[in-house]
Every structure is written in structure tokens, then in C-alpha cells.
Design a protein around this motif. Structure first.
Motif, PDB file in Angstrom:
ATOM      1  N   ARG A 159       4.407   6.078  17.414  1.00 52.75           N
ATOM      2  CA  ARG A 159       5.334   5.150  16.756  1.00 52.75           C
ATOM      3  C   ARG A 159       4.677   4.470  15.560  1.00 52.75           C
ATOM      4  NH1 ARG A 159       6.480   0.961  19.164  1.00 52.75           N
ATOM      5  NH2 ARG A 159       5.139   0.983  21.020  1.00 52.75           N
ATOM      6  N   SER A 160       3.413   4.088  15.707  1.00 50.48           N
ATOM      7  CA  SER A 160       2.738   3.414  14.594  1.00 50.48           C
ATOM      8  C   SER A 160       2.434   4.388  13.465  1.00 50.48           C
ATOM      9  CB  SER A 160       1.455   2.743  15.094  1.00 50.48           C
ATOM     10  OG  SER A 160       0.592   3.666  15.729  1.00 50.48           O
ATOM     11  N   ALA A 161       2.086   5.636  13.805  1.00 44.57           N
ATOM     12  CA  ALA A 161       1.875   6.636  12.752  1.00 44.57           C
ATOM     13  C   ALA A 161       3.170   6.906  12.001  1.00 44.57           C
ATOM     14  CB  ALA A 161       1.327   7.927  13.358  1.00 44.57           C
ATOM     15  N   SER A 162       4.277   6.974  12.741  1.00 44.00           N
ATOM     16  CA  SER A 162       5.582   7.149  12.101  1.00 44.00           C
ATOM     17  C   SER A 162       5.901   5.964  11.195  1.00 44.00           C
ATOM     18  CB  SER A 162       6.666   7.311  13.171  1.00 44.00           C
ATOM     19  OG  SER A 162       7.957   7.310  12.589  1.00 44.00           O
ATOM     20  N   ALA A 163       5.595   4.761  11.669  1.00 42.58           N
ATOM     21  CA  ALA A 163       5.845   3.567  10.851  1.00 42.58           C
ATOM     22  C   ALA A 163       5.037   3.612   9.557  1.00 42.58           C
ATOM     23  CB  ALA A 163       5.509   2.307  11.644  1.00 42.58           C
ATOM     24  N   ALA A 164       3.775   4.071   9.656  1.00 39.12           N
ATOM     25  CA  ALA A 164       2.956   4.196   8.454  1.00 39.12           C
ATOM     26  C   ALA A 164       3.578   5.190   7.472  1.00 39.12           C
ATOM     27  CB  ALA A 164       1.545   4.635   8.834  1.00 39.12           C
ATOM     28  N   ALA A 165       4.130   6.283   8.018  1.00 38.53           N
ATOM     29  CA  ALA A 165       4.806   7.256   7.157  1.00 38.53           C
ATOM     30  C   ALA A 165       6.027   6.639   6.484  1.00 38.53           C
ATOM     31  CB  ALA A 165       5.209   8.483   7.971  1.00 38.53           C
ATOM     32  N   CYS A 166       6.732   5.782   7.216  1.00 38.36           N
ATOM     33  CA  CYS A 166       7.884   5.090   6.622  1.00 38.36           C
ATOM     34  C   CYS A 166       7.449   4.221   5.453  1.00 38.36           C
ATOM     35  CB  CYS A 166       8.577   4.233   7.680  1.00 38.36           C
ATOM     36  SG  CYS A 166       9.430   5.153   8.990  1.00 38.36           S
ATOM     37  N   VAL A 167       6.351   3.490   5.628  1.00 41.77           N
ATOM     38  CA  VAL A 167       5.839   2.660   4.538  1.00 41.77           C
ATOM     39  C   VAL A 167       5.402   3.543   3.375  1.00 41.77           C
ATOM     40  CG1 VAL A 167       4.046   1.010   3.863  1.00 41.77           C
ATOM     41  CG2 VAL A 167       5.162   0.797   6.093  1.00 41.77           C
ATOM     42  N   GLY A 168       4.780   4.674   3.690  1.00 42.81           N
ATOM     43  CA  GLY A 168       4.377   5.591   2.636  1.00 42.81           C
ATOM     44  C   GLY A 168       5.549   6.056   1.798  1.00 42.81           C
ATOM     45  N   GLU A 169       6.700   6.228   2.438  1.00 42.58           N
ATOM     46  CA  GLU A 169       7.889   6.680   1.709  1.00 42.58           C
ATOM     47  C   GLU A 169       8.587   5.540   0.977  1.00 42.58           C
ATOM     48  OE1 GLU A 169      12.154   8.574   2.999  1.00 42.58           O
ATOM     49  OE2 GLU A 169      10.361   9.834   3.141  1.00 42.58           O
ATOM     50  N   PHE A 170       8.768   4.411   1.638  1.00 49.00           N
ATOM     51  CA  PHE A 170       9.580   3.337   1.072  1.00 49.00           C
ATOM     52  C   PHE A 170       8.778   2.323   0.252  1.00 49.00           C
ATOM     53  CE2 PHE A 170      12.376   4.927   4.367  1.00 49.00           C
ATOM     54  CZ  PHE A 170      13.637   4.801   3.808  1.00 49.00           C
ATOM     55  N   ALA A 171       7.513   2.131   0.567  1.00 49.11           N
ATOM     56  CA  ALA A 171       6.712   1.122  -0.137  1.00 49.11           C
ATOM     57  C   ALA A 171       5.283   1.623  -0.305  1.00 49.11           C
ATOM     58  CB  ALA A 171       6.735  -0.196   0.634  1.00 49.11           C
ATOM     59  N   PRO A 172       5.080   2.728  -1.009  1.00 45.45           N
ATOM     60  CA  PRO A 172       3.753   3.363  -1.054  1.00 45.45           C
ATOM     61  C   PRO A 172       2.657   2.469  -1.621  1.00 45.45           C
ATOM     62  CG  PRO A 172       5.244   4.314  -2.705  1.00 45.45           C
ATOM     63  CD  PRO A 172       6.076   3.480  -1.798  1.00 45.45           C
ATOM     64  N   ASP A 173       2.978   1.651  -2.624  1.00 46.61           N
ATOM     65  CA  ASP A 173       1.937   0.818  -3.231  1.00 46.61           C
ATOM     66  C   ASP A 173       1.545  -0.358  -2.344  1.00 46.61           C
ATOM     67  OD1 ASP A 173       1.908   2.501  -5.410  1.00 46.61           O
ATOM     68  OD2 ASP A 173       3.278   1.269  -6.596  1.00 46.61           O
ATOM     69  N   GLN A 174       2.292  -0.575  -1.265  1.00 49.43           N
ATOM     70  CA  GLN A 174       1.932  -1.610  -0.288  1.00 49.43           C
ATOM     71  C   GLN A 174       1.307  -0.987   0.968  1.00 49.43           C
ATOM     72  OE1 GLN A 174       5.220  -2.033  -1.970  1.00 49.43           O
ATOM     73  NE2 GLN A 174       3.832  -3.151  -3.330  1.00 49.43           N
ATOM     74  N   PHE A 175       1.017   0.304   0.899  1.00 46.86           N
ATOM     75  CA  PHE A 175       0.485   0.951   2.103  1.00 46.86           C
ATOM     76  C   PHE A 175      -0.846   0.349   2.524  1.00 46.86           C
ATOM     77  CE2 PHE A 175      -1.685   3.978   4.735  1.00 46.86           C
ATOM     78  CZ  PHE A 175      -0.678   4.524   5.515  1.00 46.86           C
ATOM     79  N   TRP A 176      -1.730   0.090   1.578  1.00 48.09           N
ATOM     80  CA  TRP A 176      -3.035  -0.456   1.957  1.00 48.09           C
ATOM     81  C   TRP A 176      -2.870  -1.808   2.645  1.00 48.09           C
ATOM     82  CZ3 TRP A 176      -7.670   1.703   2.307  1.00 48.09           C
ATOM     83  CH2 TRP A 176      -8.757   0.860   2.557  1.00 48.09           C
ATOM     84  N   ALA A 177      -1.973  -2.639   2.128  1.00 45.55           N
ATOM     85  CA  ALA A 177      -1.734  -3.944   2.753  1.00 45.55           C
ATOM     86  C   ALA A 177      -1.195  -3.765   4.166  1.00 45.55           C
ATOM     87  CB  ALA A 177      -0.762  -4.761   1.909  1.00 45.55           C
ATOM     88  N   PHE A 178      -0.291  -2.807   4.356  1.00 46.76           N
ATOM     89  CA  PHE A 178       0.253  -2.541   5.691  1.00 46.76           C
ATOM     90  C   PHE A 178      -0.840  -2.029   6.619  1.00 46.76           C
ATOM     91  CE2 PHE A 178       1.974   0.617   8.684  1.00 46.76           C
ATOM     92  CZ  PHE A 178       2.852  -0.184   9.409  1.00 46.76           C
ATOM     93  N   ASN A 179      -1.650  -1.119   6.120  1.00 44.14           N
ATOM     94  CA  ASN A 179      -2.719  -0.546   6.930  1.00 44.14           C
ATOM     95  C   ASN A 179      -3.666  -1.640   7.429  1.00 44.14           C
ATOM     96  OD1 ASN A 179      -4.145   2.129   7.698  1.00 44.14           O
ATOM     97  ND2 ASN A 179      -5.767   0.999   6.665  1.00 44.14           N
ATOM     98  N   SER A 180      -4.039  -2.540   6.526  1.00 42.90           N
ATOM     99  CA  SER A 180      -4.929  -3.639   6.904  1.00 42.90           C
ATOM    100  C   SER A 180      -4.264  -4.557   7.915  1.00 42.90           C
ATOM    101  CB  SER A 180      -5.336  -4.428   5.656  1.00 42.90           C
ATOM    102  OG  SER A 180      -6.031  -3.597   4.732  1.00 42.90           O
ATOM    103  N   ALA A 181      -2.989  -4.851   7.699  1.00 40.27           N
ATOM    104  CA  ALA A 181      -2.277  -5.749   8.610  1.00 40.27           C
ATOM    105  C   ALA A 181      -2.129  -5.135   9.994  1.00 40.27           C
ATOM    106  CB  ALA A 181      -0.897  -6.091   8.032  1.00 40.27           C
ATOM    107  N   MET A 182      -1.977  -3.820  10.066  1.00 42.61           N
ATOM    108  CA  MET A 182      -1.855  -3.162  11.363  1.00 42.61           C
ATOM    109  C   MET A 182      -3.154  -3.283  12.157  1.00 42.61           C
ATOM    110  SD  MET A 182       1.124  -1.862  12.151  1.00 42.61           S
ATOM    111  CE  MET A 182       0.912  -0.425  13.216  1.00 42.61           C
ATOM    112  N   TYR A 183      -4.287  -3.202  11.477  1.00 43.72           N
ATOM    113  CA  TYR A 183      -5.551  -3.380  12.189  1.00 43.72           C
ATOM    114  C   TYR A 183      -5.791  -4.849  12.543  1.00 43.72           C
ATOM    115  CZ  TYR A 183      -6.929   1.469  11.758  1.00 43.72           C
ATOM    116  OH  TYR A 183      -6.984   2.836  11.896  1.00 43.72           O
ATOM    117  N   ASP A 184      -5.339  -5.750  11.685  1.00 43.68           N
ATOM    118  CA  ASP A 184      -5.468  -7.169  12.017  1.00 43.68           C
ATOM    119  C   ASP A 184      -4.667  -7.511  13.269  1.00 43.68           C
ATOM    120  OD1 ASP A 184      -7.080  -7.513   9.810  1.00 43.68           O
ATOM    121  OD2 ASP A 184      -5.467  -8.262   8.520  1.00 43.68           O
ATOM    122  N   ALA A 185      -3.563  -6.786  13.492  1.00 41.30           N
ATOM    123  CA  ALA A 185      -2.711  -7.027  14.665  1.00 41.30           C
ATOM    124  C   ALA A 185      -2.898  -5.968  15.741  1.00 41.30           C
ATOM    125  CB  ALA A 185      -1.245  -7.069  14.220  1.00 41.30           C
TER     126      ALA A 185
END
Length: 297
Positions: A159-185
Motif C-alpha cells: 500500500r505504501s509503495a502504491s502511494a509513493a507511485a501515486c505521488v510520483g504521478e500526481f506530484a512528482p516534484d514533491q516526491f522527496w518531501a513525501f519520501n522523507s515524511a513517510m520515514y519520519d512517520a
């Protein structure tokens, strides 16, 4: 004292008794046949329904992969801007990222449930962000799901890998921020992990606008099958540009085709490996190497 029946009367009485018994047997037979036929019909309907589901699932075309992840990973470049790629066609092979000799190319195969991946991120995030900010390197994130067994049946890794793919498609330039936030949580192993709604919340805390389809994509695990296929491919086939390396464990970190052999929690070791690899580049341009992190003095 009752009157004695005549022979004809006894015959008539016997025939009537036989008729009644025969009628009773027929009624029982009709009931039995009705139950049997009803059971057969119910079973047949169930079988037809199952077959229909199987057929529908077998003929349903596989969905395309996420946009901006043609290699089954997303390439983050200078200033955290992602490279754009078209979605991979259904059932098509991923397109490996072209190797370069003028820049450090770092690839990370990771699972958001993996505690060692979390340790690698915590230890080396500052180094990676420095390389990205200066344009000395690209970082290609490959979300895979090898730890579904560690989330109490919720398939958090997928589910989290799928969510990352969703961010890659819809908000690619925010992917790094999402990736960091996922590890923070990051949840602990052997817990249910974050719900899809909570993952949407993580994206929001990272400053990502989840409207326009991103939240729905995350909630429905739209790229779950893609994540599972990418995981199998990464864990069983040599990674592009490597000498037979497979990502059968996480994190698997590749720097310009060479697997990082050190500890995920050794910041100095990772920096030294990146620096040594950068020294092998033949592009002729200057390549910035990471400075030691403050924790190393």
C-alpha cells in the motif's frame, strides 16, 4: 361387533390404502427432487459467479504504470525536481534509466516498512539532499514491497509503495518531501502500519496538495499490482547497469552501477563510497562530493 367385510369390499379398501400410500410416496419424491434441484441450482449459480469473477479478472487488462516512473523508480534531480516520463503501457517492460558518466547516479530500492531502510534514510538523508541541491547526483527511488508479512495482513508495504507511485504521478516534484515524511512517520514492524487515510495525511503534512485525484489514488491502492510486479522483477532479475545485483533485500543501494556494501547506518562509509565512485566518472565535469555531516565532526 362390526360387520364382516365382503371380499369385494376388502379389495376396494386395500386398493384405496395402496392409492394413499402411493400418493404419499409421490409427494415425498417431489419434495426430495425439489430440494435436490434447488441445491443444484444454488451450487450452479455459485459456480457461475466464481467462474465469472475469474474470467473477468483474467480478461481485465492490466493497468498502466505510474507516470514519471518508467524505470519502476522515480529519478530526483537538482533542486528535487523529478524527471518526467510517460506511464509504462500495460504489461510492458520498464525502461531502465540511461547511465551517465558526468553525474553520480544513486538508486535506492526500499520498503517503507523496513527499519533498516529507515536507518539508512535517517543516517544519509542530509548527504543525499546536499548532492541533490548542488546537482552533483540524481537519486532514483524504487519503492518495493517485501515486508507485507510484517504488517498483520494489511499489506502495508504494498500500500505504501502504491502511494509513493501515486505521488510520483500526481506530484512528482514533491516526491522527496513525501519520501522523507513517510520515514519520519514510519511504523514498526509487526504492526498494521498506517492506514491509507493516514498515508494521505502524511502527504498533506509534507505540504502536498492531495486534491485532483492524489488522495483517491492512495486510498484505492491504485498501483498495488504494479508494486508487486516491480518487487518480483527487482528481486529476481539483475538490476539494470549492475553486474548481476538483485534487490532481494532492502535497502539495496546502487551508486553508478556498484552496490554499496557498507552499513546503512555508517554515514562516513557511505560518503566515502560515493566519493570514490564519483572519482571514476569520465565526463570531465566537476562533481561535488559530499561534505561530512555535522555528527561526524
Amino acid at each position: 361387533m362390526s360387520e364382516k367385510l365382503t371380499k369385494n369390499e376388502r379389495r376396494a379398501q386395500a386398493r384405496e390404502q395402496a392409492r394413499k400410500m402411493q400418493e404419499q410416496r409421490r409427494r415425498k419424491e417431489r419434495v426430495r427432487k425439489g430440494l435436490t434441484i434447488g441445491g443444484i441450482v444454488v451450487a450452479a449459480v455459485a459456480i457461475v459467479a466464481i467462474v465469472a469473477v475469474v474470467i473477468v479478472n483474467s480478461i481485465r487488462p492490466a493497468g498502466p504504470g505510474p507516470e514519471n516512473m518508467a524505470s519502476n523508480g522515480i529519478v530526483i534531480g537538482q533542486d528535487f525536481v523529478a524527471e518526467r516520463t510517460a506511464a509504462t503501457a500495460p504489461e510492458a517492460e520498464p525502461t531502465p534509466t540511461e547511465p551517465r558518466d558526468d553525474i553520480i547516479q544513486i538508486e535506492i530500492y526500499q520498503d517503507y516498512m523496513c527499519p533498516v531502510c529507515g536507518a539508512f534514510d535517517e543516517t544519509n538523508r542530509a548527504t543525499l539532499e546536499q548532492l541533490l541541491s548542488t546537482g552533483a547526483a540524481t537519486v532514483e527511488i524504487h519503492p518495493i514491497s517485501i515486508l507485507d508479512r510484517a504488517s498483520l495482513g494489511t499489506k502495508y508495504s504494498t500500500r505504501s509503495a502504491s502511494a509513493a507511485a501515486c505521488v510520483g504521478e500526481f506530484a512528482p516534484d514533491q516526491f522527496w518531501a513525501f519520501n522523507s515524511a513517510m520515514y519520519d512517520a514510519q511504523p514498526a514492524e509487526n504492526t498494521a502500519g498506517l492506514s491509507n487515510d493516514e498515508i494521505v495525511g502524511v502527504a498533506e503534512t509534507a505540504g502536498i496538495d492531495v486534491s485532483g485525484g492524489l488522495a483517491d489514488c492512495i486510498r484505492e491502492t491504485r498501483f498495488g499490482s504494479w508494486a508487486e510486479d516491480a518487487t518480483v522483477r527487482a528481486g529476481t532479475q539483475p538490476l539494470p547497469g549492475t553486474d548481476g545485483v538483485v534487490a532481494d533485500r532492502t535497502p539495496t543501494v546502487i551508486v553508478n552501477g556498484q552496490q554499496y556494501p557498507g552499513s546503512p547506518s555508517d554515514a562516513a562509509g557511505f560518503q566515502a563510497f560515493v566519493t570514490a565512485t564519483a572519482g571514476q566518472l569520465t565526463g570531465g565535469g566537476e562533481t561535488a562530493t559530499p561534505e561530512p555531516t555535522p555528527s561526524e565532526g
